[in-house]
Structures are given as C-alpha cells and as structure tokens.
Design an enzyme around this catalytic site. Structure first.
Site, PDB file in Angstrom:
ATOM      1  N   TYR A 138      33.064  41.440  37.624  1.00  0.00           N
ATOM      2  CA  TYR A 138      34.004  40.991  38.653  1.00  0.00           C
ATOM      3  C   TYR A 138      35.291  40.574  37.965  1.00  0.00           C
ATOM      4  O   TYR A 138      35.248  39.835  36.964  1.00  0.00           O
ATOM      5  CB  TYR A 138      33.411  39.808  39.423  1.00  0.00           C
ATOM      6  CG  TYR A 138      34.316  39.209  40.473  1.00  0.00           C
ATOM      7  CD1 TYR A 138      34.922  37.969  40.273  1.00  0.00           C
ATOM      8  CD2 TYR A 138      34.561  39.866  41.674  1.00  0.00           C
ATOM      9  CE1 TYR A 138      35.747  37.406  41.239  1.00  0.00           C
ATOM     10  CE2 TYR A 138      35.388  39.308  42.645  1.00  0.00           C
ATOM     11  CZ  TYR A 138      35.973  38.080  42.419  1.00  0.00           C
ATOM     12  OH  TYR A 138      36.789  37.530  43.368  1.00  0.00           O
ATOM     13  N   ASP A 233      38.734  41.090  29.909  1.00  0.00           N
ATOM     14  CA  ASP A 233      38.896  40.077  30.956  1.00  0.00           C
ATOM     15  C   ASP A 233      38.110  38.836  30.525  1.00  0.00           C
ATOM     16  O   ASP A 233      36.900  38.758  30.706  1.00  0.00           O
ATOM     17  CB  ASP A 233      38.398  40.603  32.304  1.00  0.00           C
ATOM     18  CG  ASP A 233      38.519  39.527  33.373  1.00  0.00           C
ATOM     19  OD1 ASP A 233      38.119  39.807  34.536  1.00  0.00           O
ATOM     20  OD2 ASP A 233      38.976  38.415  33.073  1.00  0.00           O
ATOM     21  N   LYS A 261      40.694  29.849  34.414  1.00  0.00           N
ATOM     22  CA  LYS A 261      39.714  28.762  34.362  1.00  0.00           C
ATOM     23  C   LYS A 261      40.050  27.685  33.333  1.00  0.00           C
ATOM     24  O   LYS A 261      40.865  26.807  33.583  1.00  0.00           O
ATOM     25  CB  LYS A 261      38.308  29.353  34.167  1.00  0.00           C
ATOM     26  CG  LYS A 261      37.894  30.280  35.339  1.00  0.00           C
ATOM     27  CD  LYS A 261      36.523  30.881  35.136  1.00  0.00           C
ATOM     28  CE  LYS A 261      36.250  31.963  36.159  1.00  0.00           C
ATOM     29  NZ  LYS A 261      35.830  31.449  37.469  1.00  0.00           N
TER      30      LYS A 261
HETATM   31  P1  KE4 Z   1      40.134  33.830  40.270  1.00  0.00           P
HETATM   32  O1  KE4 Z   1      41.055  34.738  41.064  1.00  0.00           O
HETATM   33  O2  KE4 Z   1      38.921  33.425  41.095  1.00  0.00           O
HETATM   34  O3  KE4 Z   1      40.834  32.634  39.624  1.00  0.00           O
HETATM   35  O4  KE4 Z   1      39.579  34.684  39.016  1.00  0.00           O
HETATM   36  C1  KE4 Z   1      38.973  35.932  39.266  1.00  0.00           C
HETATM   37  C2  KE4 Z   1      38.077  36.286  38.095  1.00  0.00           C
HETATM   38  C3  KE4 Z   1      38.506  37.241  37.191  1.00  0.00           C
HETATM   39  N1  KE4 Z   1      37.744  37.596  36.128  1.00  0.00           N
HETATM   40  C4  KE4 Z   1      36.540  37.012  35.912  1.00  0.00           C
HETATM   41  C5  KE4 Z   1      35.730  37.433  34.721  1.00  0.00           C
HETATM   42  C6  KE4 Z   1      36.052  36.021  36.801  1.00  0.00           C
HETATM   43  O5  KE4 Z   1      34.836  35.455  36.580  1.00  0.00           O
HETATM   44  C7  KE4 Z   1      36.830  35.641  37.917  1.00  0.00           C
HETATM   45  C8  KE4 Z   1      36.371  34.611  38.929  1.00  0.00           C
HETATM   46  N2  KE4 Z   1      35.040  34.109  38.764  1.00  0.00           N
HETATM   47  C9  KE4 Z   1      34.406  33.620  39.983  1.00  0.00           C
HETATM   48  C10 KE4 Z   1      33.021  33.091  39.611  1.00  0.00           C
HETATM   49  N3  KE4 Z   1      32.175  34.087  39.049  1.00  0.00           N
HETATM   50  C11 KE4 Z   1      35.220  32.595  40.690  1.00  0.00           C
HETATM   51  C12 KE4 Z   1      34.487  31.807  41.761  1.00  0.00           C
HETATM   52  C13 KE4 Z   1      34.887  32.213  43.150  1.00  0.00           C
HETATM   53  O6  KE4 Z   1      35.073  33.431  43.409  1.00  0.00           O
HETATM   54  O7  KE4 Z   1      34.995  31.289  43.998  1.00  0.00           O
END
Ligand code: KE4
Length: 422
Positions: A138, A233, A261
């Site tokens: 993701y 990523d 994060k």
């Molecule tokens: P955000 O747009 O949520 O800040 O980041 C997206 C993203 C991009 N790349 C990786 C490897 C990520 O894990 C994420 C976001 N992770 C999720 C949890 N697995 C965020 C939690 C959520 O979607 O509320």
C-alpha cells in the site's frame, strides 16, 4: 447512542480513515481521549497498551515532553506562513545526513502525497508511463497506486478501488511481492516503457513481510539496466526499522525514497527525496509540478525534527530493537505453549503476527490464506485484556521507546491467556 453512531451522522463511515472503523475485526471502534508514553485512554475510561502508535509515527511514545515543547514553542510564533522558514531547511538537512542515498528533499503533508509525487516525478524524469508495484503493498490512495493495494483497501476487500480510470490503471503493472522472476519477465517485456518500480522494502500493509534474499538486488539491477527509477516507499519503514531506514539494512540505494509517519512525529508531514539529478526535475527548478499550501508547515517540522534528533543515535536503536524482540520472543513462546500456529517477524520497532502454520510468511498469498477469524478473536481478546493492536490482519504493529519491559511482559501474559482461549 454510541460515539460511533454520533460520528456516523456527520462523518462518512464514521471515521476519517477506513482502517479505523474496525471493519476488519468487527465491533465498534474505540474512541481515544488521550495518550502518553506507551498507553492510550479511551473516552469510556479504559486504558490500553498501544501497539499502533498512530500507525507508526509515535516511535518515542505518545506526547513525548520534548516533542510537545517543540510544537508549543513553534506554534507560539505562528502556525503557518506559506513562505520558507529555517525549520524546513533543518529537517531536510537532517534527513540528508541520515540517508546517504538522499541529496535533496521535498516536504509534503501525507505519505499519499509523497508517493503520488514520486510517481509523477519518475514519469516526468524518464518520459515513460508504466509503473511497477507489488500486490499487497500500500502506497496511499492516489489513483495509479490503488491497484491490488494492501492496508485498508485489502481490509475492506477492495484492493483495486472503483473510480480509477481504466486508461490510467493499465499503466500500473502489479507483480507478486518477493518474486524476482516476475520482475525480470516484466522488464524483459516492457522495460523500456517502465518509469519506476515502487516497493515497500519491508512490506507492512499485508501484515509484515520481509524481502527474500536477492529481491531488492533484482529490483535495483533491473531498474538500472532499463533506465527506470527505483522508489523505496519508506513511509512506514523509514526511521522505524533502523536508524538508516530499511535501505540501510539491505545496502540498496534507491533513486527516490518516500518518507512519512516518524518524520512528522505525529504531525502531518511526509517527504519524497533522492538523487540530486532526479529531484532537479521538480518545480520550480524543473518542469514536473507539485505543490502544497501546508508543505513544510513549521509546527509539523518542529515535531518531526525533534523526533529525528532524539532517535538519531545507536543507543536508541539498540534499545528499541531489544524491546521489540522481547515482545516477539514472548508472543512466540506463548503461542507455542497454547499450541496456536503463528508466524512472527520483527525489525527495529516494527513487528508482524500472522495466524498460519505455513511460516515464515514471504508472500501475499500466504497472508491471504491465514486464519482471519482467529485473528479477529485474538484482537478482541487482547482488547479486553487492555492491549490495543491494529484492527486488521493486514497491518503491522509498532513498539515505541516508551514501552517498558513491564508493558511488554504484561502484553505477553495477556497473549498467553488469549491464545489459550482460541
Ligand atoms: P498516508 O497518506 O496515510 O500518510 O500514507 C500512505 C502510506 C504510504 N506508504 C506506506 C508504506 C504506508 O504504510 C502508508 C499509510 N499506512 C497506513 C497504515 N498501514 C495508514 C493508516 C490509514 O490508512 O489510516
């Protein structure tokens, strides 16, 4: 009337991010009221040892005094300028000092923005349209990446979202994670049309799946040979699995790294960064456009910079790694004692737990075949025991510097009771 019922009256789905809705485990989500260190308190007066940590940012623990102080002091000087400020230079310099592969940084406000911009940069820099991603990974919710995605998309059973035009989706090649032969075959077929490969160097959105030997080397070699860019990523793994991120563990220099994060310390901040010649293609120096009203927001920069300053030493990583290993070793022993087949992984402050007797887990297929019902029962059993895990079988867990040995041992004892009830 529950808080969730109230929320659903005004918020789409009752949450501002789908994975929070407990759709992956059943029941209504816990509403948090406050958090400090390794623990969170709910609106209905319960307290939990927290292993989500806001999905990764809270590596120091919640409400770290020095981070809070940096935020408050900065906020007193104004919340946002929309003009350059030296805090932006300071955090960019810090990131460059911690990542040898990074010459230049562009701050944005979310991981989605970071990966979406990195993809556009790769396409603009190479003049090519196709991208390669991996099933179960993701990278946020931008159109080109919401194809066979992990995390909440997988949790809700919609890995390829409606609303993505077929004309765009056709440029995304999705391959099995850890499958070097599939990567080589894709490059043999259309390598000269591939702008980039984007990969989670340790997958954390289909639970936790480490790379197999040679996988990242294949990605690096195939991208180099074809003139494609390799994007790591590291929004989740960045400054979470090691002081130098996952790339330092595997000795790989990606062309672009995305971060989020931890670098925001709990505030909205993320980044894409990498080789000077590649980053030179981004406006205003280059033609590839990307912008953001709150990019480099001073309050977010203050939280992220203080966080990075506090974790940029070997002693921090030795201690955090030991905490996570203590937890995982304890959970492994407890599951074995109860005769429950599980496969656990850990690296730095990140861990994974999959209910399967087919471990070690190295593929999406293995995660998809795991015992989801047993995970749900484990999740709720642990919640009743005062331990808050990610409400999805497709997420990783996170340990902070604030988790004491007592917290960890309490968690292990709780797991022993819950495993024996499964
Ligand atoms: P955000 O747009 O949520 O800040 O980041 C997206 C993203 C991009 N790349 C990786 C490897 C990520 O894990 C994420 C976001 N992770 C999720 C949890 N697995 C965020 C939690 C959520 O979607 O509320």
């Amino acid at each position: 009337m529950s808080l969730y019922t109230d929320a659903r009256k005004f918020i789409a789905g009752g949450v501002n991010s789908p994975v929070r809705a407990f759709a992956g485990v059943g029941g209504e989500p816990v509403f948090f009221k406050s958090a400090a260190g390794a623990r969170v308190k709910s609106e209905d007066g319960r307290e939990f040892i927290d292993y989500v940590g806001s999905w990764g940012p809270m590596i120091l623990g919640h409400a770290h005094p020095e981070v809070i102080e940096a935020v408050v002091a900065t906020a007193r000087n104004g919340l946002s300028f929309g003009a350059p400020c030296v805090l932006e230079t300071a955090i960019a310099e810090k990131i460059c000092s911690m990542l040898p592969s990074v010459d230049k940084v562009r701050m944005v406000s979310s991981g989605t923005e970071a990966t979406m911009s990195a993809i556009r940069l790769a396409r603009g820099h190479t003049g090519r349209d196709k991208i390669v991603k991996f099933e179960g990974c993701y990278h946020g919710h931008s159109d080109s990446l919401l194809i066979k995605a992990g995390s909440g998309a997988l949790t809700l059973g919609v890995p390829s979202s409606p609303g993505v035009p077929a004309g765009l989706a056709e440029h995304t090649i999705t391959l099995p994670y850890n499958d070097s032969d599939a990567v080589k075959a894709a490059f043999a077929e259309v390598g000269d049309r591939i702008a980039c490969v984007i990969v989670e160097p340790i997958a954390g959105n289909m639970n936790m799946v480490p790379p197999v030997a040679g996988f990242h080397e294949t990605l690096r070699d195939e991208c180099t040979k074809a003139g494609a860019l390799l994007i790591f990523d590291e929004v989740m793994t960045g400054f979470r699995v090691a002081r130098g991120c996952a790339q330092s563990l595997y000795g790989i220099a990606p062309d672009i790294t995305t971060l989020g994060k931890v670098i925001g310390g709990g505030m909205p901040a993320a980044a894409y960064c990498g080789r000077a010649d590649v980053m030179a293609s981004i406006a205003p120096d280059g033609p590839v456009y990307q912008a953001g009203t709150l990019s480099g927001n001073p309050v977010a920069m203050a939280a992220g910079l203080k966080t990075l300053e506090l974790i940029d030493n070997d002693a921090f990583w030795t201690a955090l790694t030991a905490k996570t290993k203590r937890l995982v070793d304890g959970l492994t022993a407890a599951a074995a004692e109860a005769g429950i087949p599980v496969s656990l992984e850990c690296k730095g402050g990140m861990f994974g737990l999959v209910f399967t007797d087919q471990g070690p887990v190295r593929s999406y297929a293995q995660v998809a075949a795991a015992d989801a019902e047993r995970f749900k029962a484990f999740f709720h059993g642990m919640l009743d025991e005062g331990v808050y895990l990610a409400p999805s079988a497709f997420e990783a867990g996170f340990v902070s510097a604030a988790h004491s040995d007592d917290d960890l041992d309490q968690t292990i004892a709780a797991a022993a009771r819950v495993f024996s009830s499964l």
